[in-house]
Scaffold this motif. Structure first.
Motif, PDB file in Angstrom:
ATOM      1  N   LEU A  51     -29.689  52.406  40.339  1.00 21.00           N
ATOM      2  CA  LEU A  51     -30.356  52.868  41.577  1.00 21.00           C
ATOM      3  C   LEU A  51     -29.554  53.572  42.460  1.00 21.00           C
ATOM      4  O   LEU A  51     -29.785  54.787  42.681  1.00 21.00           O
ATOM      5  N   ASN A  75     -37.225  52.841  46.993  1.00 25.02           N
ATOM      6  CA  ASN A  75     -37.092  51.806  45.704  1.00 25.02           C
ATOM      7  C   ASN A  75     -35.631  51.068  45.861  1.00 25.02           C
ATOM      8  O   ASN A  75     -35.721  49.761  45.773  1.00 25.02           O
ATOM      9  N   GLN A 124     -35.115  46.834  46.723  1.00 27.86           N
ATOM     10  CA  GLN A 124     -34.151  45.810  45.903  1.00 27.86           C
ATOM     11  C   GLN A 124     -33.604  44.817  46.843  1.00 27.86           C
ATOM     12  O   GLN A 124     -32.910  43.690  46.410  1.00 27.86           O
ATOM     13  N   ARG A 144     -39.430  44.101  37.874  1.00 28.59           N
ATOM     14  CA  ARG A 144     -38.530  44.953  38.989  1.00 28.59           C
ATOM     15  C   ARG A 144     -38.087  46.490  38.235  1.00 28.59           C
ATOM     16  O   ARG A 144     -38.369  47.362  38.983  1.00 28.59           O
ATOM     17  N   SER A 174     -39.611  49.854  39.705  1.00 31.07           N
ATOM     18  CA  SER A 174     -38.847  50.813  39.953  1.00 31.07           C
ATOM     19  C   SER A 174     -39.206  52.189  39.250  1.00 31.07           C
ATOM     20  O   SER A 174     -39.293  53.339  39.816  1.00 31.07           O
TER      21      SER A 174
END
Length: 136
Positions: free
Chosen positions: A19, A54, A58, A92, A96
């Protein structure tokens, strides 16, 4: 089995790293001028805020995932803990993808609920394992 939680934890770290890379690419046209459209606009302008949001996600609920895993690593986790950890990581990844690509808030909520329950399950295992420890 005690080391088996390291892989899902590392997978979540890898997701966060990915990410960061995506966010850097999405910001490159605005920050460095790399990849701008001929009109000077950023082709990633619409997705950059979603990647950023996003990435921030995390470091919220996943904190409880990592804390439970660290504790369970000390308490010899069983296959249920490992399975819950992988459910969390898979969730997750899906979360995402939905948040960045689909904008489907309802689906994102369902996926988050799965992640949420997986972490609660890990914490239930922590509490049960601590309850079985001999007292001092």
């Amino acid at each position: 089995m005690s080391q088996a939680l390291i892989l899902p934890m590392a997978a979540h770290v890898a997701l966060a790293a990915l990410l960061y890379v995506l966010l850097t690419v999405a910001r490159a046209p605005a920050v460095w001028g790399i990849g701008r459209r001929p009109d000077g606009s950023n082709p990633w302008a619409s997705v950059e805020p979603r990647i950023s949001a996003n990435l921030s996600n995390q470091f919220e609920w996943p904190l409880f995932f990592h804390a439970a895993c660290f504790i369970l690593l000390q308490l010899q986790p069983g296959p249920v803990a490992v399975a819950l950890a992988w459910v969390f990581v898979a969730g997750r990844v899906v979360h995402s993808a939905v948040q960045i690509l689909a904008r489907n808030v309802r689906l994102r909520g369902i996926v988050f609920t799965i992640n949420f329950l997986a972490v609660l399950g890990l914490w239930a295992l922590v509490v049960m394992a601590v309850g079985k420890l001999p007292s001092a």
